[in-house]
Design a protein around this motif. Structure first.
Motif, short mmCIF file in Angstrom:
data_model
loop_
_atom_site.label_atom_id
_atom_site.label_comp_id
_atom_site.label_asym_id
_atom_site.label_seq_id
_atom_site.Cartn_x
_atom_site.Cartn_y
_atom_site.Cartn_z
N ARG A 103 -4.63 -90.49 -38.29
CA ARG A 103 -4.77 -89.14 -38.82
C ARG A 103 -3.87 -88.92 -40.03
NH1 ARG A 103 -2.56 -84.58 -35.00
NH2 ARG A 103 -0.68 -85.69 -35.63
N ASP A 104 -2.64 -89.44 -39.94
CA ASP A 104 -1.74 -89.31 -41.09
C ASP A 104 -2.30 -90.05 -42.30
OD1 ASP A 104 -0.06 -87.85 -39.49
OD2 ASP A 104 1.19 -89.58 -38.93
N ARG A 105 -2.84 -91.27 -42.03
CA ARG A 105 -3.41 -92.04 -43.15
C ARG A 105 -4.59 -91.31 -43.77
NH1 ARG A 105 -7.34 -95.39 -44.22
NH2 ARG A 105 -8.22 -95.21 -42.13
N LEU A 106 -5.48 -90.78 -42.89
CA LEU A 106 -6.63 -90.04 -43.40
C LEU A 106 -6.20 -88.78 -44.13
CD1 LEU A 106 -9.17 -90.43 -40.46
CD2 LEU A 106 -9.25 -91.53 -42.70
N SER A 107 -5.14 -88.14 -43.63
CA SER A 107 -4.64 -86.95 -44.32
C SER A 107 -4.13 -87.32 -45.71
CB SER A 107 -3.52 -86.30 -43.50
OG SER A 107 -4.01 -85.88 -42.23
N ALA A 108 -3.38 -88.45 -45.78
CA ALA A 108 -2.89 -88.88 -47.09
C ALA A 108 -4.05 -89.24 -48.01
CB ALA A 108 -1.95 -90.08 -46.92
N ALA A 109 -5.06 -89.97 -47.44
CA ALA A 109 -6.23 -90.32 -48.25
C ALA A 109 -6.98 -89.08 -48.71
CB ALA A 109 -7.16 -91.24 -47.45
N LEU A 110 -7.07 -88.08 -47.79
CA LEU A 110 -7.75 -86.84 -48.16
C LEU A 110 -7.01 -86.12 -49.28
CD1 LEU A 110 -9.94 -84.74 -47.70
CD2 LEU A 110 -8.53 -83.76 -45.88
N GLU A 111 -5.69 -86.08 -49.16
CA GLU A 111 -4.92 -85.45 -50.23
C GLU A 111 -5.11 -86.19 -51.55
OE1 GLU A 111 -3.37 -82.67 -50.15
OE2 GLU A 111 -3.75 -82.31 -48.02
N GLN A 112 -5.12 -87.53 -51.45
CA GLN A 112 -5.34 -88.32 -52.67
C GLN A 112 -6.72 -88.06 -53.25
OE1 GLN A 112 -4.78 -92.48 -52.05
NE2 GLN A 112 -5.00 -93.02 -54.21
N GLU A 113 -7.74 -88.01 -52.35
CA GLU A 113 -9.10 -87.72 -52.82
C GLU A 113 -9.19 -86.32 -53.42
OE1 GLU A 113 -11.84 -89.41 -53.05
OE2 GLU A 113 -10.99 -91.28 -52.30
N ARG A 114 -8.49 -85.38 -52.79
CA ARG A 114 -8.49 -84.03 -53.36
C ARG A 114 -7.87 -84.01 -54.74
NH1 ARG A 114 -6.69 -80.10 -48.29
NH2 ARG A 114 -8.72 -80.07 -47.23
N GLY A 115 -6.73 -84.74 -54.88
CA GLY A 115 -6.11 -84.80 -56.20
C GLY A 115 -7.01 -85.45 -57.22
N ALA A 116 -7.65 -86.58 -56.79
CA ALA A 116 -8.57 -87.27 -57.71
C ALA A 116 -9.75 -86.39 -58.06
CB ALA A 116 -9.04 -88.58 -57.09
N ALA A 117 -10.27 -85.66 -57.04
CA ALA A 117 -11.41 -84.77 -57.30
C ALA A 117 -11.01 -83.65 -58.25
CB ALA A 117 -11.94 -84.19 -55.99
N ALA A 118 -9.80 -83.12 -58.05
CA ALA A 118 -9.34 -82.06 -58.96
C ALA A 118 -9.19 -82.59 -60.38
CB ALA A 118 -8.01 -81.48 -58.46
N GLU A 119 -8.58 -83.80 -60.49
CA GLU A 119 -8.45 -84.39 -61.83
C GLU A 119 -9.81 -84.66 -62.45
OE1 GLU A 119 -6.08 -87.83 -61.37
OE2 GLU A 119 -4.21 -86.75 -60.93
N GLU A 120 -10.73 -85.20 -61.61
CA GLU A 120 -12.08 -85.48 -62.13
C GLU A 120 -12.78 -84.19 -62.55
OE1 GLU A 120 -15.11 -88.23 -63.06
OE2 GLU A 120 -13.04 -88.50 -62.43
N ARG A 121 -12.60 -83.13 -61.74
CA ARG A 121 -13.22 -81.86 -62.09
C ARG A 121 -12.64 -81.31 -63.40
NH1 ARG A 121 -12.62 -79.83 -57.60
NH2 ARG A 121 -10.69 -78.68 -57.89
N GLU A 122 -11.31 -81.40 -63.55
CA GLU A 122 -10.70 -80.93 -64.79
C GLU A 122 -11.17 -81.76 -65.98
OE1 GLU A 122 -8.95 -78.31 -65.29
OE2 GLU A 122 -8.95 -77.71 -63.18
N ARG A 123 -11.26 -83.09 -65.75
CA ARG A 123 -11.71 -83.95 -66.85
C ARG A 123 -13.14 -83.63 -67.25
NH1 ARG A 123 -14.28 -88.63 -67.53
NH2 ARG A 123 -14.63 -88.90 -65.29
N HIS A 124 -14.00 -83.45 -66.22
CA HIS A 124 -15.40 -83.11 -66.53
C HIS A 124 -15.49 -81.73 -67.19
CE1 HIS A 124 -17.42 -86.54 -64.88
NE2 HIS A 124 -16.77 -86.43 -63.72
#
Length: 412
Positions: free
Chosen positions: A311-332
């Motif tokens: 769960r901790d690993r998935l939470s970290a991955a989710l946070e990373q995915e959220r950050g990447a998605a936010a960066e991707e959204r800002e870039r787009h």
């Protein structure tokens, strides 16, 4: 000289093709070289004929020295002017056709440049390209949102799995507690059964002691009775015998009762021993179940720890995915803004280019009109000169051809 082909130039020694003309009138007879004209062709024929005649005269000079010399050529300025006018008219016709073709091509090019439909199509193509880029950016943003939602769903599943693992660990701990409780109860029952067995053994020993005491007492009474009977006389023997029989009967009854009580005590002791053995067996099973429950609890705790780590690993991955998605959204979003600005700039540039082309077309159209007017004026002047020359040619007599045998007539 042999007549030349109708599609080749009439200039002596030239084999170039004659350009076809769609204008009415006499078809052209010479190629597009400016020096190949009717007048120069006639002069070239005269020169070639003179060369041929000169060669023939040199061959016959020794035999015919008394032959009269050739008469000098008669000056024909009117004929020369008429030939020159015909040459200029032919050249002007060719140039007029070329100018007309050039003007037609320029008119088509200017029409294509100033076609509002073409300009609108180009602007529409730029707008469609910008819309396509915007749609691509929007699809990329939607894909990033889908990935974010998938990551959130994965995190929710991980949370559910962790909660299930925690619940399973709690259930395993409760099962272990219940197993320990059952083990304690089995041990208590075993201790009670052991106490019952000890009590039964004590009761059996007491009954045996009581049996021995009763037996000894009965024997003592029998001995006392026999001794009293021996001391009494024969009269007392029957009564003593009866009493002895009665005592023996009672002793046998008491012995049977004591034996029955002893067997009952033995049976109770055996049952207590069996209960003790059963209690010990159940206690062993309870211990095994307790140990198994403890092992299952330890396994459940291990799984709970693994699930918590996952769960901790998935939470970290989710946070990373959220950050990447936010960066991707800002870039787009930045790319979308940039493309919209570029599309607006392209549209403005296309409009400016269209306006400049329209201005250039207007300028070219004005220049073409001026050139056409100049060409028409030149054509009018040439026609006037031609009419004037033809009038002069009709007023003067025709030139006299050369009278020598080697000469040729002028052009007709």
């Amino acid at each position: 000289m042999a007549p030349s082909d109708a599609n080749t130039c009439n200039f002596p020694g030239c084999s170039r093709s004659v350009p076809r003309s769609s204008a009415p009138g006499r078809p052209p007879q010479y190629c597009d070289l400016p020096e190949h004209t009717r007048w120069r062709a006639w002069r070239e024929r005269q020169r070639q004929q003179e060369q041929t005649d000169g060669q023939a005269g040199q061959d016959s000079a020794a035999a015919d020295t008394a032959a009269p010399t050739a008469a000098p050529a008669v000056a024909t300025p009117v004929s020369d002017a008429r030939l020159r006018a015909d040459e200029l008219l032919t050249r002007f016709s060719v140039q007029a056709e070329q100018l007309a073709a050039t003007l037609g091509s320029a008119r088509e090019a200017f029409a294509a440049m100033t076609d509002p439909a073409g300009v609108e199509a180009q602007v529409e193509a730029a707008r469609l390209d910008a819309a396509r880029r915007v749609a691509d950016a929007e699809s990329a943003r939607l894909e990033a949102d889908n990935r974010r939602r998938a990551a959130e769903a994965s995190r929710a599943d991980a949370d559910d799995a962790a909660a299930s693992a925690v619940a399973a660990a709690g259930a395993a701990e409760r099962m272990a507690d219940q197993a320990r409780t059952r083990r304690d109860a089995a041990e208590s029952e075993r201790d009670g059964a052991a106490a019952d067995a000890d009590s039964a053994r004590a009761e059996r020993a007491a009954a045996h002691v009581e049996y021995e005491a009763g037996l000894a007492q009965a024997q003592h009474r029998i001995d006392a009775t026999e001794h009293a009977a021996e001391q009494r006389v024969e009269a007392e023997r029957r009564r003593a015998a009866d009493e002895l029989a009665e005592v023996r009967e009672r002793a046998r009854a008491e012995e049977a009762a004591l034996r029955e009580r002893l067997s009952e005590q033995n049976r109770l002791a055996d049952a207590a021993a069996e209960r003790a053995d059963d209690a010990e067996r159940r206690a062993g099973e309870s211990r095994l179940r307790a140990e198994r429950g403890e092992a299952e609890a330890a396994d459940a705790r291990g799984r709970a720890d693994d699930l918590a780590a996952e769960r901790d690993r998935l939470s970290a991955a989710l946070e990373q995915e959220r950050g990447a998605a936010a960066e991707e959204r800002e870039r787009h979003r930045a790319e979308l803004d940039r493309r919209e600005a570029a599309a607006a700039d392209s549209l403005a540039e296309a409009k400016q280019d269209a306006a400049a082309r329209l201005a250039a077309v207007d300028d070219a159209r004005a220049q073409a009109l001026r050139r056409a007017e100049r060409a028409e004026a030149q054509l009018d002047e040439a026609l006037a000169d031609l009419k004037q020359m033809r009038g002069l040619g009709a007023a003067e007599p025709a030139p006299v051809p050369r009278s020598d045998t080697g000469g040729t007539a002028g052009p007709g």
